[in-house]
Scaffold this active site. Structure first.
Site, mmCIF file in Angstrom:
data_model
loop_
_atom_site.group_PDB
_atom_site.id
_atom_site.type_symbol
_atom_site.label_atom_id
_atom_site.label_comp_id
_atom_site.label_asym_id
_atom_site.label_seq_id
_atom_site.Cartn_x
_atom_site.Cartn_y
_atom_site.Cartn_z
ATOM 1 N N TYR A 177 2.731 25.699 -26.198
ATOM 2 C CA TYR A 177 3.990 25.908 -25.695
ATOM 3 C C TYR A 177 4.928 25.530 -26.419
ATOM 4 O O TYR A 177 4.608 24.839 -27.462
ATOM 5 C CB TYR A 177 3.729 24.714 -24.381
ATOM 6 C CG TYR A 177 3.112 23.483 -24.660
ATOM 7 C CD1 TYR A 177 3.710 22.238 -25.301
ATOM 8 C CD2 TYR A 177 1.694 23.226 -24.262
ATOM 9 C CE1 TYR A 177 3.142 21.268 -25.559
ATOM 10 C CE2 TYR A 177 0.979 22.110 -24.770
ATOM 11 C CZ TYR A 177 1.477 20.932 -25.197
ATOM 12 O OH TYR A 177 1.191 19.705 -25.270
ATOM 13 N N ASP A 197 -6.112 5.284 -22.309
ATOM 14 C CA ASP A 197 -7.409 5.700 -22.830
ATOM 15 C C ASP A 197 -8.613 4.703 -22.761
ATOM 16 O O ASP A 197 -9.725 4.737 -22.700
ATOM 17 C CB ASP A 197 -7.241 6.477 -24.190
ATOM 18 C CG ASP A 197 -6.862 7.923 -24.043
ATOM 19 O OD1 ASP A 197 -6.483 8.129 -22.984
ATOM 20 O OD2 ASP A 197 -6.620 8.466 -25.063
ATOM 21 N N GLN A 218 -1.671 -2.340 -34.462
ATOM 22 C CA GLN A 218 -2.358 -2.301 -35.971
ATOM 23 C C GLN A 218 -1.504 -1.327 -36.994
ATOM 24 O O GLN A 218 -1.525 -1.880 -38.142
ATOM 25 C CB GLN A 218 -3.946 -1.947 -35.950
ATOM 26 C CG GLN A 218 -3.811 -0.148 -35.534
ATOM 27 C CD GLN A 218 -5.364 0.155 -35.439
ATOM 28 O OE1 GLN A 218 -6.337 -0.904 -35.272
ATOM 29 N NE2 GLN A 218 -5.705 1.176 -34.906
ATOM 30 N N ARG A 260 4.086 14.070 -29.009
ATOM 31 C CA ARG A 260 3.771 12.737 -28.749
ATOM 32 C C ARG A 260 4.656 11.760 -29.844
ATOM 33 O O ARG A 260 5.009 10.625 -29.126
ATOM 34 C CB ARG A 260 2.601 12.445 -29.368
ATOM 35 C CG ARG A 260 1.925 11.083 -29.083
ATOM 36 C CD ARG A 260 0.323 10.809 -29.606
ATOM 37 N NE ARG A 260 -0.173 9.471 -29.231
ATOM 38 C CZ ARG A 260 0.041 8.450 -30.159
ATOM 39 N NH1 ARG A 260 0.900 8.591 -31.309
ATOM 40 N NH2 ARG A 260 -0.251 7.225 -29.680
HETATM 41 C C1 LIG Z 1 -2.122 8.388 -33.890
HETATM 42 C C2 LIG Z 1 -2.428 9.171 -32.669
HETATM 43 C C3 LIG Z 1 -2.045 10.581 -32.549
HETATM 44 C C4 LIG Z 1 -2.544 11.322 -31.324
HETATM 45 N N1 LIG Z 1 -2.355 12.494 -31.322
HETATM 46 C C5 LIG Z 1 -2.437 13.144 -30.138
HETATM 47 C C6 LIG Z 1 -2.531 14.697 -29.741
HETATM 48 O O1 LIG Z 1 -1.838 15.226 -30.753
HETATM 49 N N2 LIG Z 1 -2.642 15.399 -28.768
HETATM 50 C C7 LIG Z 1 -3.238 14.545 -27.646
HETATM 51 O O2 LIG Z 1 -3.423 14.929 -26.483
HETATM 52 N N3 LIG Z 1 -3.436 13.059 -27.683
HETATM 53 C C8 LIG Z 1 -2.968 12.472 -28.865
HETATM 54 N N4 LIG Z 1 -3.325 11.087 -29.163
HETATM 55 C C9 LIG Z 1 -3.879 10.375 -27.784
HETATM 56 C C10 LIG Z 1 -2.939 10.108 -26.684
HETATM 57 O O3 LIG Z 1 -1.591 9.491 -27.055
HETATM 58 C C11 LIG Z 1 -3.464 9.341 -25.542
HETATM 59 O O4 LIG Z 1 -4.547 10.157 -25.069
HETATM 60 C C12 LIG Z 1 -2.740 9.210 -24.452
HETATM 61 O O5 LIG Z 1 -1.195 9.108 -24.802
HETATM 62 C C13 LIG Z 1 -2.977 7.779 -23.767
HETATM 63 O O6 LIG Z 1 -2.433 6.840 -24.624
HETATM 64 P P1 LIG Z 1 -2.907 5.302 -24.723
HETATM 65 O O7 LIG Z 1 -1.772 4.569 -24.648
HETATM 66 O O8 LIG Z 1 -3.920 5.145 -23.987
HETATM 67 O O9 LIG Z 1 -3.379 5.269 -26.139
HETATM 68 P P2 LIG Z 1 -2.760 5.690 -27.534
HETATM 69 O O10 LIG Z 1 -1.481 6.406 -27.288
HETATM 70 O O11 LIG Z 1 -4.012 6.294 -28.362
HETATM 71 O O12 LIG Z 1 -2.413 4.349 -28.310
HETATM 72 C C14 LIG Z 1 -3.290 3.401 -28.715
HETATM 73 C C15 LIG Z 1 -2.693 2.445 -29.703
HETATM 74 O O13 LIG Z 1 -3.524 1.363 -30.043
HETATM 75 C C16 LIG Z 1 -3.383 0.948 -31.407
HETATM 76 N N5 LIG Z 1 -4.553 -0.145 -31.546
HETATM 77 C C17 LIG Z 1 -5.868 0.359 -31.562
HETATM 78 N N6 LIG Z 1 -6.481 -0.458 -31.690
HETATM 79 C C18 LIG Z 1 -5.832 -1.570 -31.935
HETATM 80 C C19 LIG Z 1 -6.099 -2.952 -32.453
HETATM 81 N N7 LIG Z 1 -7.308 -3.564 -32.239
HETATM 82 N N8 LIG Z 1 -5.050 -3.976 -32.465
HETATM 83 C C20 LIG Z 1 -3.712 -3.432 -32.356
HETATM 84 N N9 LIG Z 1 -3.416 -2.049 -32.027
HETATM 85 C C21 LIG Z 1 -4.508 -1.360 -31.836
HETATM 86 C C22 LIG Z 1 -3.488 2.161 -32.123
HETATM 87 O O14 LIG Z 1 -2.883 2.214 -33.324
HETATM 88 C C23 LIG Z 1 -2.359 3.040 -31.233
HETATM 89 O O15 LIG Z 1 -1.122 3.102 -31.500
HETATM 90 C C24 LIG Z 1 -2.947 10.500 -30.200
HETATM 91 C C25 LIG Z 1 -3.337 9.028 -30.453
HETATM 92 C C26 LIG Z 1 -3.029 8.601 -31.785
HETATM 93 C C27 LIG Z 1 -2.957 6.881 -31.620
#
Ligand SMILES: Cc1cc2nc3c(=O)[nH]c(=O)nc-3n(C[C@H](O)[C@H](O)[C@H](O)COP(=O)(O)OP(=O)(O)OC[C@H]3O[C@@H](n4cnc5c(N)ncnc54)[C@H](O)[C@@H]3O)c2cc1C
Length: 407
Positions: A230, A307, A39, A112
């Site tokens: 850290y 997540d 998105q 990150r």
């Molecule tokens: C902007 C951001 C900042 C973060 N900062 C931190 C931090 O400082 N410390 C920490 O511990 N964790 C942080 N996190 C969370 C961390 O990245 C996650 O807990 C972990 O890395 C697991 O990642 P994931 O791939 O499951 O989800 P995420 O890394 O959260 O990625 C999910 C992605 O899906 C996208 N998305 C959501 N809905 C839609 C949709 N309907 N259509 C298309 N795309 C969509 C989002 O924009 C995002 O890019 C952050 C996440 C984001 C998105």
């Protein structure tokens, strides 16, 4: 209907976060065509530090990304554990060379944004991966043979009147994070709930930080709060996170925080700790959410990872790590089982669910242990002092010792 790039074997991943990009790379390495829908129209350097423990480095190695990550990481020498009552460590858990020898891969920390940038660059260089930024997944349907997706343009310059876009493919992977659309809207599952915990974060130049803290991960335990810090960015920056019991609720990653209120909350903690917290001139905060274990991550040709599947409190520092492990497992099962996608996705879930739920339970247990009040905290500290430092690490062998089959 707008133009379609339909491809019967194409796998769609919603979310170009840590798990989504890693899954795309793992699938592409196995010659599977992948489209990643994100998105955000631009992946901005939002967020702060993440841990890349040995269990993730095995996957990064298989993807050939270890060298690209090196300039951005730090391998802390140890985790030093202090308390709200004294800055003398009650325990020191060895990392550095000890962890690398024990697990065959290093324990690293990284910003990150740096990790996401390395993954994104590799995805852009991969001919098998199509990236569609500024595109939000709105809805999806499936039948026995395929999935059908509905997208809208997203981002600052998106035209709200623009027609929806559609596409078809073989599977939809919801890697769309803690507030997952795939989980809630498309699969109809309960989403993550606010946990009553808020994380305050700041990143500052390491040159401002006393030498003592530049080479270790610091963990301060106290009543209803703990602090983690850290070094980051190849040792140029320093990450500070204060995790407090506070029931603030908003679905954002970067809300402006009240610095004075935060400092006042820690006014009785040791001086060295207060000095560290007073270094940043401003703080950001986000509300921590988590899910209950036990819901299915798979429905036919739809599956969740990271997540979106198992959002957890970051108190075992394994959120990104579990997303990366999921990505590896998903790609293995899908690439071997494209003739029966639902079965391959169920096999992925069967491999991953127990492990992810064990880490969720560990995170919840750490929440209780880290935030204990006296007299319970005195017993906790006595146990930590008594255990030999390598024993403290050995208790996590089941976690850090994971590696992809055959690695
Ligand atoms: C902007 C951001 C900042 C973060 N900062 C931190 C931090 O400082 N410390 C920490 O511990 N964790 C942080 N996190 C969370 C961390 O990245 C996650 O807990 C972990 O890395 C697991 O990642 P994931 O791939 O499951 O989800 P995420 O890394 O959260 O990625 C999910 C992605 O899906 C996208 N998305 C959501 N809905 C839609 C949709 N309907 N259509 C298309 N795309 C969509 C989002 O924009 C995002 O890019 C952050 C996440 C984001 C998105």
């Amino acid at each position: 209907m707008a133009q379609s790039r339909s491809d019967a074997n194409r796998i769609f991943i919603a979310g170009a976060g840590i798990g989504g990009l890693t899954a795309a790379l793992c699938l592409s390495r196995r010659s599977r065509p992948v489209t990643v829908i994100e998105q955000a129209s631009e992946l901005r350097p939002v967020g702060s530090g993440l841990q890349l423990p040995p269990n993730t480095m095995q996957v990064m190695r298989e993807l050939g990304l270890e060298d690209a990550l090196l300039p951005h990481v730090v391998a802390p020498r140890a985790i030093q554990v202090m308390t709200a009552h004294s800055e003398d460590p009650v325990a020191e858990i060895p990392l550095g060379a000890t962890a690398e020898k024990r697990y065959g891969a290093p324990y690293l920390v990284i910003h990150r944004a740096d990790l996401q940038a390395v993954l994104l660059q590799a995805a852009r260089a991969s001919a098998g991966i199509t990236l569609r930024l500024g595109t939000r997944l709105r809805d999806a349907a499936q039948n026995a043979d395929r999935i059908k997706l509905e997208f809208e343009r997203a981002g600052d310059d998106a035209d709200p009147q623009a027609p929806l876009d559609h596409d078809t493919g073989a599977a939809l992977i919801g890697a769309d994070g803690v507030w997952s659309t795939v989980r809630r809207r498309i699969m109809g599952l309960r989403g993550a709930a606010f946990s009553g915990r808020t994380a305050y974060r700041a990143v500052i130049p390491v040159s401002e930080v006393p030498q003592r803290w530049r080479n270790v991960t610091g963990l301060w335990l106290g009543p209803r709060a703990h602090i983690v810090h850290y070094p980051l960015a190849g040792g140029e920056q320093f990450n500070l996170v204060a995790l407090v019991e506070e029931d603030w609720q908003e679905e954002v990653w970067s809300a402006q925080a009240d610095r004075d209120a935060l400092l006042s909350r820690f006014r009785d903690w040791p001086r060295g700790c207060r000095e560290l917290l007073s270094l940043p001139s401003s703080w950001l905060k986000w509300a921590l959410c988590s899910m209950d274990p036990g819901t299915s991550w798979v429905d036919g040709r739809f599956a969740l990872l990271g997540d979106a599947a198992h959002a957890m409190l970051p108190f075992a520092a394994q959120g990104a790590a579990m997303a990366i492990e999921d990505a590896d497992a998903l790609a293995r099962h899908l690439s071997e089982g494209m003739d029966d996608v639902p079965r391959a996705l169920r096999a992925y879930e069967a491999e991953r669910q127990d492990r992810a739920e064990r880490v969720m339970r560990l995170s919840r247990a750490n929440d209780r242990i880290y935030h204990m009040r006296r007299p319970l905290s005195l017993a906790r500290d006595a146990v930590m002092r008594a255990l030999p430092s390598e024993r403290l690490l050995a208790r996590l062998d089941w976690l850090y010792g994971w590696r992809p089959p055959g690695a």
